[in-house]
Design a protein around this motif. Structure first.
Motif, PDB file in Angstrom:
ATOM      1  N   LYS A  17      17.881 -49.785  -4.782  1.00 40.08           N
ATOM      2  CA  LYS A  17      18.195 -50.515  -3.736  1.00 40.08           C
ATOM      3  C   LYS A  17      18.720 -51.810  -3.910  1.00 40.08           C
ATOM      4  N   LEU A  18      17.950 -52.780  -4.699  1.00 44.12           N
ATOM      5  CA  LEU A  18      18.186 -54.099  -4.881  1.00 44.12           C
ATOM      6  C   LEU A  18      18.977 -54.419  -6.053  1.00 44.12           C
ATOM      7  N   LEU A  19      18.940 -53.788  -7.136  1.00 41.98           N
ATOM      8  CA  LEU A  19      19.546 -53.989  -8.452  1.00 41.98           C
ATOM      9  C   LEU A  19      20.797 -52.821  -8.870  1.00 41.98           C
ATOM     10  N   GLY A  20      20.765 -51.512  -8.125  1.00 49.44           N
ATOM     11  CA  GLY A  20      21.591 -50.596  -8.382  1.00 49.44           C
ATOM     12  C   GLY A  20      21.514 -50.089  -9.704  1.00 49.44           C
ATOM     13  N   ARG A  21      20.266 -50.280 -10.233  1.00 49.41           N
ATOM     14  CA  ARG A  21      19.778 -49.468 -11.637  1.00 49.41           C
ATOM     15  C   ARG A  21      18.419 -49.369 -11.628  1.00 49.41           C
ATOM     16  N   VAL A  79       7.747 -55.803  -9.986  1.00 52.74           N
ATOM     17  CA  VAL A  79       9.032 -55.794  -9.269  1.00 52.74           C
ATOM     18  C   VAL A  79       8.804 -56.174  -7.777  1.00 52.74           C
ATOM     19  N   MET A  80       7.379 -56.540  -7.367  1.00 51.04           N
ATOM     20  CA  MET A  80       7.355 -56.966  -6.010  1.00 51.04           C
ATOM     21  C   MET A  80       7.964 -58.106  -5.635  1.00 51.04           C
ATOM     22  N   TYR A  81       8.177 -59.079  -6.595  1.00 46.44           N
ATOM     23  CA  TYR A  81       9.164 -60.385  -6.176  1.00 46.44           C
ATOM     24  C   TYR A  81      10.267 -59.985  -5.971  1.00 46.44           C
ATOM     25  N   LEU A  82      10.947 -58.892  -6.259  1.00 46.45           N
ATOM     26  CA  LEU A  82      12.437 -58.689  -5.985  1.00 46.45           C
ATOM     27  C   LEU A  82      12.805 -58.529  -4.420  1.00 46.45           C
ATOM     28  N   SER A  83      11.551 -57.662  -3.874  1.00 43.51           N
ATOM     29  CA  SER A  83      11.845 -57.770  -2.349  1.00 43.51           C
ATOM     30  C   SER A  83      12.113 -59.116  -1.609  1.00 43.51           C
ATOM     31  N   LEU A  84      11.775 -60.338  -2.128  1.00 46.00           N
ATOM     32  CA  LEU A  84      11.953 -61.533  -1.530  1.00 46.00           C
ATOM     33  C   LEU A  84      13.384 -61.949  -1.721  1.00 46.00           C
ATOM     34  N   PHE A  85      14.169 -61.534  -2.539  1.00 43.33           N
ATOM     35  CA  PHE A  85      15.475 -61.666  -2.797  1.00 43.33           C
ATOM     36  C   PHE A  85      16.559 -60.618  -2.269  1.00 43.33           C
ATOM     37  N   GLU A  86      16.055 -59.953  -1.297  1.00 41.96           N
ATOM     38  CA  GLU A  86      17.144 -59.044  -0.746  1.00 41.96           C
ATOM     39  C   GLU A  86      17.928 -59.826   0.397  1.00 41.96           C
TER      40      GLU A  86
END
Length: 500
Positions: A133-137, A195-202
């Motif tokens: 969803k957030l990286l496309g890969r 990967v959990m930190y990725l949700s903070l950059f949505e």
């Protein structure tokens, strides 16, 4: 009664985990050496960001963190500092009193926000769905919900000039994940970030509302606490913050500057970076340990930022410094750590009195698991952070006697880490003393002794003999050398002859 060579604590009501602390192992002669330092900043400059990406990174709250180049770590200095860290108080226990890395240090050294929303999140998505969803890969390897930093760099570090808006966003999120995973949230895995930190950059605007500095400090506190255990051999978190904090505060291991720092240099870690750092001879951990053990008040800069031109500090950072002495809870996802400025008031220009007992709390330590409602598990910690402005420590200098504080501190602290004499030297001294006692016992004449006195004399000889054997065996474990084994046989044989 306390032995002159006893490092303490005399009163273990504060430092109640001494048996598990690395200083206990050092005292027993069990050196673990330097720690493996994990902060993976060496390849950050290979990311090529477009102006649009830089705009999004700054919007997310990392304008200054991205400017900080890689630092050469002094692993021996870091290891010596860790030996002084106590997770019971989240402070360094030094001969001059307690000191800590505070919210003020994070704000000024790294330029991160210390006010705002707690860095915490809930996601019902699996790591693979989150990446899609957030990286496309999606990476092939997502073991433990972690992605390799090398994978992020390989697929996202070069943004094409004709990239679509969606691709720019994906690559910027990947960069931010790499940035926090290689600096403030670096792990002991060596090359991975959750990967959990990725949700903070949505949403980049929402990301800019987080108290990233408070989270970085919570993460570092936890990392220091873990590394201070005798069973650990690695350390993670923002070691740039730790090392530069030491450079500013302590005259131990501080590099020389080729020139005086330029005013307007922000964030302040840049004073110790790159070409400004002069060459110096680095010390080993034993030398640093001795330097910290003998630290004097004149070796401490209690207020290293007092002469800085405040107009050069960004307005948002300057305004947030009202929280620098807030006695509050610091939060980074499942990690919650106490910020206790009342234990290091001299760092805020106040006199240090005896602090209140550390309030006990259960450290949250469960590993992140997708779908877990972390918010529901940490409500009390979140409530404490929400009331941070109500608990700013201001001090009461009228009733403070620092002499009383130091008398109290000497009882509750570990006064030094290194031995005044080596384990082997101490062992030799004890054996010599036991041999002297044995000689004295041999000098007693049994003439005129009744059977009761003879039995008492034999009992004392047996006690000395047993104590020597126990001492040799214990020292053999601590020193572990062939010479010790030979000495054991020799000393026991000698005492056997004396007792016969």
């Amino acid at each position: 009664m306390e032995s002159p060579a006893d490092p303490g604590p005399i009163d273990n009501s504060v430092l109640n985990d001494q048996d598990n602390h690395v200083s206990s192992a050092v005292w027993d002669g069990q050196e673990r050496g330097v720690l493996r330092c994990h902060e993976h900043t060496s390849l950050l400059d290979q990311w090529k960001l477009t102006p649009k990406q830089i705009e999004l990174v700054e919007k997310a709250g990392f304008r200054y963190l991205r400017m900080i180049p890689a630092i050469n770590f002094d692993s021996a200095l870091i290891a010596a500092l860790v030996e002084r860290w106590r997770r019971e108080t989240n402070t360094f226990h030094l001969p001059v009193g307690e000191m800590a890395i505070t919210l003020e240090d994070v704000a000024l050294l790294l330029g991160l926000a210390i006010d705002g929303e707690p860095v915490i999140g809930v996601t019902n998505s699996t790591p693979s769905l989150l990446c899609e969803k957030l990286l496309g890969r999606v990476p092939e390897d997502l073991t433990g919900g972690m992605v390799k930093l090398t994978w992020l760099k390989e697929f996202f570090s070069q943004c094409p000039k004709d990239a679509s808006s969606e691709e720019i966003v994906h690559r910027t999120r990947a960069y931010l994940l790499y940035l926090v995973g290689s600096t403030i949230f670096s792990t002991t895995t060596g090359n991975k970030v959750p990967v959990m930190y990725l949700s903070l950059f949505e949403d980049f605007d929402k990301a800019g509302e987080f108290a990233w500095g408070a989270a970085a400090l919570a993460f570092l506190y936890r990392a220091l606490g873990n590394a201070s255990l005798k069973t650990q051999s690695t350390i993670s978190g923002s070691l740039t913050l730790l090392q530069c904090w030491s450079y500013y505060r302590l005259n131990v291991g501080r590099p020389r500057l080729n020139q005086e720092p330029n005013q307007g240099c922000f964030p302040l870690v840049l004073w110790w970076k790159g070409k400004q750092s002069g060459s110096r001879m680095r010390c080993g951990i034993v030398s640093y340990r001795k330097a910290l053990d003998s630290l004097k008040p004149s070796d401490v800069e209690w207020l290293p930022y007092k002469d800085i031109d405040r107009t050069e500090i960004p307005e948002d950072i300057q305004n947030s410094l009202t929280l620098r002495s807030s006695k509050t809870m610091l939060i980074c996802f499942e990690k919650a750590e106490r910020h206790l400025p009342d234990r290091c008031l001299r760092q805020f220009g106040m006199l240090q009195g005896i602090p209140k007992d550390v309030q006990r709390w259960e450290r949250k330590s469960r590993a992140y698991d997708h779908g877990v409602d972390i918010l529901g598990k940490m409500q009390s910690e979140l409530d404490e952070w929400s009331m941070r402005r109500l608990h700013i420590v201001e001090g009461d200098d009228d009733d403070v006697e620092e002499g009383e504080y130091m008398q109290w501190y000497q009882k509750i602290t570990r006064k030094f880490v290194g031995r005044l004499t080596s384990v082997e030297t101490e062992f030799k001294g004890k054996v010599e003393a036991l041999n002297e006692i044995a000689n004295m016992l041999d000098g007693f004449s049994e003439d005129g002794m009744d059977s009761r006195d003879r039995n008492l004399l034999d009992e004392v000889k047996d006690i000395v003999h047993k104590y020597l054997i126990d001492e040799v065996e214990d020292s053999q474990k601590k020193i572990g050398t062939k010479s010790t084994k030979k000495r054991k046989r020799k000393d026991v044989a000698m005492l056997d002859l004396k007792m016969q």
